[in-house]
Design a protein around this motif. Structure first.
Motif, PDB file in Angstrom:
ATOM      1  N   ASP A 135       9.625  52.801  66.944  1.00 47.15           N
ATOM      2  CA  ASP A 135       9.655  51.439  66.427  1.00 47.15           C
ATOM      3  C   ASP A 135      11.022  51.205  65.791  1.00 47.15           C
ATOM      4  O   ASP A 135      11.290  51.669  64.679  1.00 47.15           O
ATOM      5  N   PRO A 136      11.924  50.495  66.478  1.00 46.66           N
ATOM      6  CA  PRO A 136      13.293  50.346  65.962  1.00 46.66           C
ATOM      7  C   PRO A 136      13.356  49.629  64.615  1.00 46.66           C
ATOM      8  O   PRO A 136      14.212  49.939  63.789  1.00 46.66           O
ATOM      9  N   THR A 137      12.459  48.688  64.380  1.00 45.56           N
ATOM     10  CA  THR A 137      12.478  47.966  63.111  1.00 45.56           C
ATOM     11  C   THR A 137      12.153  48.892  61.949  1.00 45.56           C
ATOM     12  O   THR A 137      12.838  48.906  60.914  1.00 45.56           O
ATOM     13  N   THR A 138      11.101  49.709  62.130  1.00 42.42           N
ATOM     14  CA  THR A 138      10.735  50.660  61.084  1.00 42.42           C
ATOM     15  C   THR A 138      11.825  51.705  60.900  1.00 42.42           C
ATOM     16  O   THR A 138      12.152  52.093  59.772  1.00 42.42           O
ATOM     17  N   ALA A 139      12.397  52.165  62.011  1.00 39.06           N
ATOM     18  CA  ALA A 139      13.454  53.179  61.927  1.00 39.06           C
ATOM     19  C   ALA A 139      14.660  52.637  61.169  1.00 39.06           C
ATOM     20  O   ALA A 139      15.222  53.314  60.301  1.00 39.06           O
ATOM     21  N   GLN A 140      15.074  51.410  61.483  1.00 42.61           N
ATOM     22  CA  GLN A 140      16.219  50.826  60.782  1.00 42.61           C
ATOM     23  C   GLN A 140      15.946  50.673  59.296  1.00 42.61           C
ATOM     24  O   GLN A 140      16.811  50.969  58.458  1.00 42.61           O
ATOM     25  N   SER A 141      14.758  50.206  58.940  1.00 42.44           N
ATOM     26  CA  SER A 141      14.456  50.029  57.524  1.00 42.44           C
ATOM     27  C   SER A 141      14.420  51.365  56.798  1.00 42.44           C
ATOM     28  O   SER A 141      14.827  51.465  55.625  1.00 42.44           O
ATOM     29  N   THR A 142      13.966  52.430  57.481  1.00 44.73           N
ATOM     30  CA  THR A 142      13.961  53.758  56.863  1.00 44.73           C
ATOM     31  C   THR A 142      15.388  54.261  56.643  1.00 44.73           C
ATOM     32  O   THR A 142      15.709  54.835  55.596  1.00 44.73           O
ATOM     33  N   LEU A 143      16.258  54.040  57.617  1.00 50.92           N
ATOM     34  CA  LEU A 143      17.660  54.429  57.455  1.00 50.92           C
ATOM     35  C   LEU A 143      18.300  53.675  56.298  1.00 50.92           C
ATOM     36  O   LEU A 143      19.060  54.252  55.500  1.00 50.92           O
ATOM     37  N   ASP A 144      18.019  52.383  56.204  1.00 52.72           N
ATOM     38  CA  ASP A 144      18.568  51.593  55.100  1.00 52.72           C
ATOM     39  C   ASP A 144      18.040  52.103  53.759  1.00 52.72           C
ATOM     40  O   ASP A 144      18.781  52.140  52.760  1.00 52.72           O
ATOM     41  N   HIS A 145      16.765  52.476  53.724  1.00 54.90           N
ATOM     42  CA  HIS A 145      16.173  53.022  52.511  1.00 54.90           C
ATOM     43  C   HIS A 145      16.860  54.328  52.121  1.00 54.90           C
ATOM     44  O   HIS A 145      17.133  54.576  50.933  1.00 54.90           O
ATOM     45  N   LEU A 146      17.176  55.168  53.094  1.00 53.49           N
ATOM     46  CA  LEU A 146      17.876  56.418  52.824  1.00 53.49           C
ATOM     47  C   LEU A 146      19.245  56.166  52.185  1.00 53.49           C
ATOM     48  O   LEU A 146      19.604  56.785  51.173  1.00 53.49           O
ATOM     49  N   ALA A 147      20.023  55.271  52.778  1.00 47.94           N
ATOM     50  CA  ALA A 147      21.349  54.982  52.242  1.00 47.94           C
ATOM     51  C   ALA A 147      21.259  54.360  50.848  1.00 47.94           C
ATOM     52  O   ALA A 147      22.058  54.673  49.961  1.00 47.94           O
ATOM     53  N   SER A 148      20.280  53.494  50.641  1.00 47.62           N
ATOM     54  CA  SER A 148      20.106  52.869  49.331  1.00 47.62           C
ATOM     55  C   SER A 148      19.646  53.871  48.292  1.00 47.62           C
ATOM     56  O   SER A 148      19.970  53.729  47.099  1.00 47.62           O
ATOM     57  N   THR A 149      18.906  54.887  48.729  1.00 45.94           N
ATOM     58  CA  THR A 149      18.505  55.953  47.799  1.00 45.94           C
ATOM     59  C   THR A 149      19.731  56.674  47.261  1.00 45.94           C
ATOM     60  O   THR A 149      19.805  57.001  46.069  1.00 45.94           O
TER      61      THR A 149
END
Length: 509
Positions: A489-503
């Motif tokens: 799911d590209p949408t979920t994957a992108q949001s997870t990557l963004d969450h990682l960087a924001s962490t």
């Protein structure tokens, strides 16, 4: 607010304000630039990449639905606005030390244990699929402070453009410009100053060469025609034969994935990246003969200037005896690299890979570009185990890089010993504001990264990647990369990557 939380707020407020300032400039330039970007890569491509196996990279769009032309100031201005706090000592963390000391490595360094605790639950989340890899490097020291499968090579998608830009800058320098020339072939019995019978339009590999009336900072085919016509008329030539030369590049013009709407045939001569529809806001049909089209447009521009082209325009190779009549030059390589990274421009990426090969005197084909890209990165002392650069754009799934290589590239670009590589950092999209990150970082989980994260995105079907830099809440500059090659799911994957960087952004680790 006091203590570490107070320092975090000051960093966030300053950096976000700087990013907004840059956005104002960028949006104004984008609105004036016209309805399409160089690669035609916008939101529509994300859907296309998610639905079509083997389709092109789906992370290409601009913040205002319009392009930033090569060499436009807003990309650099926006980057400078966000990076200034790191370099000018403008921030005042609770220790009383300026950000210059923080950037120099005197802010608290993150620990591996703290990063593992913060990042691993997200890396193991269902959104990234199995086997996601990661690397976090302290930019001040160049040392990896966290790694998960960091030495395992994965499909990078468009994050490979970081390697493409680094290699080109390292061998050519940020001030290099790509030339498009017109030469005159001597006729039998030719004397100096006599009108030539034939001229040749010689492509140097500039994909940003434009036939549009408003060049927007790009090299202009119309300007080249004007200068050529002026010279020809001075010599009494009002009728001429025209040929075009694409011999700077070797091998097939077709990308390994075949014809597609994300990339024109890779040739040394084209105008406006071979796009057949300049009004589209997404992927666009590409010409199957971009060099011929550019030459025919050049013939029309010559006619507008009073020089008629006789007979058909044909392909030819200029001889060593040819005399140069006129030339135009691209924006500096620094601007091309910034544009490539901000907008994930595939055509510029493939051109820069070939420019790297040409600089080494090698064949400018896919194989030569891969070989010389690898050699250029090797001379920088970068970890290349398992790396493959089958193309310059990341469209080819044969590409392989490790998370550690990407963070090493970013850390090298941040090092004071390599100022020539700085466009690799200044070209990275700003989270929530520019390029391929303009529409991201909107969720509460990712909000802390807005204006603080600068990163290159990568999207192919089943592949989602993110690599860039972030300022931690302690004022430490970190380089990071996250590679996931089994997403569903590209949408979920992108949001997870963004969450990682924001962490990383909010982590006092």
């Amino acid at each position: 607010m006091s203590g570490r939380g107070g320092w975090r707020l000051k960093t966030w407020q300053f950096t976000a304000a700087a990013a907004v300032s840059g956005l104002t400039l960028a949006s104004a330039a984008a609105a004036a630039a016209g309805p399409w970007d160089s690669g035609g890569q916008r939101t529509a491509e994300s859907s296309r990449a998610a639905l079509a196996p083997g389709a092109g990279d789906g992370d290409h769009r601009t913040e205002a639905g319009s392009p930033l032309p090569a060499g436009s100031a807003p990309v650099a201005s926006e980057a400078a606005a966000v990076l200034t706090p790191l370099e000018a000592g403008a921030l005042e963390p609770r220790t009383g030390k300026g950000a210059r000391e923080a950037a120099a490595g005197q802010a608290p360094a993150p620990t591996a244990a703290a990063l593992k605790f913060a990042l691993e639950p997200l890396l193991k989340a269902k959104g990234l699929g199995p086997g996601a890899t990661a690397s976090v490097v302290d930019a001040a020291t160049g040392k990896e402070v966290y790694g998960r499968g960091a030495k395992t090579a994965r499909v990078p998608a468009s994050t490979v453009k970081i390697a493409t830009g680094t290699a080109a800058l390292s061998v050519l320098g940020p001030d290099h410009r790509i030339r498009t020339t017109v030469v005159a072939e001597p006729a039998p019995g030719y004397e100096d100053g006599a009108p030539p019978e034939q001229i040749v339009l010689v492509g140097g590999g500039d994909p940003t060469l434009t036939a549009r009336a408003d060049a927007q900072g790009n090299a202009s085919l119309r300007t080249l025609a004007r200068h050529t016509a002026d010279t020809l008329k001075q010599r009494g030539a009002r009728t001429i034969r025209l040929a075009y030369d694409t011999s700077a590049y070797s091998g097939s013009t077709q990308h390994p994935i075949g014809p597609n709407e994300n990339l024109a045939p890779v040739t040394a001569l084209m105008a406006d990246e071979g796009r057949l529809d300049s009004s589209t806001s997404g992927p666009a049909p590409r010409s199957t003969r971009p060099a011929q089209d550019a030459a025919e447009a050049f013939a029309r521009f010559l006619a507008d200037r009073g020089v008629k082209v006789e007979g058909a325009v044909r392909a030819a190779t200029a001889t060593d005896q040819a005399e140069e009549l006129a030339d135009v030059r691209s924006a500096p390589l620094s601007a091309l690299v910034e544009r490539m990274l901000t907008h994930s421009d595939n055509d510029i990426a493939e051109a820069l890979a070939r420019q790297t090969a040409l600089a080494a005197g090698a064949k400018a084909d896919f194989a030569g570009a891969e070989r010389e890209t690898r050699r250029a990165l090797g001379r920088l002392g970068l970890p290349l185990d398992g790396a493959r650069f089958a193309d310059g754009s990341g469209l080819d799934r044969a590409d392989r890089v490790t998370a550690r290589l990407l963070t090493s590239l970013l850390a090298r670009a941040a090092h004071t010993d390599h100022p020539e590589l700085r466009p690799v950092l200044t070209g990275l999209p700003v989270a929530g504001f520019s390029g391929t990150l303009a529409g991201r970082y909107t969720s509460p989980d990712a909000a802390a990264g807005t204006g603080v994260v600068r990163a290159k995105t990568g999207t192919l079907t089943g592949v989602n990647t993110l690599a860039g830099t972030v300022v931690s809440s302690d004022g430490r500059l970190l380089a990071f990369s996250f590679l996931a090659s089994a997403t569903t799911d590209p949408t979920t994957a992108q949001s997870t990557l963004d969450h990682l960087a924001s962490t990383l952004a909010r982590c006092g680790c």
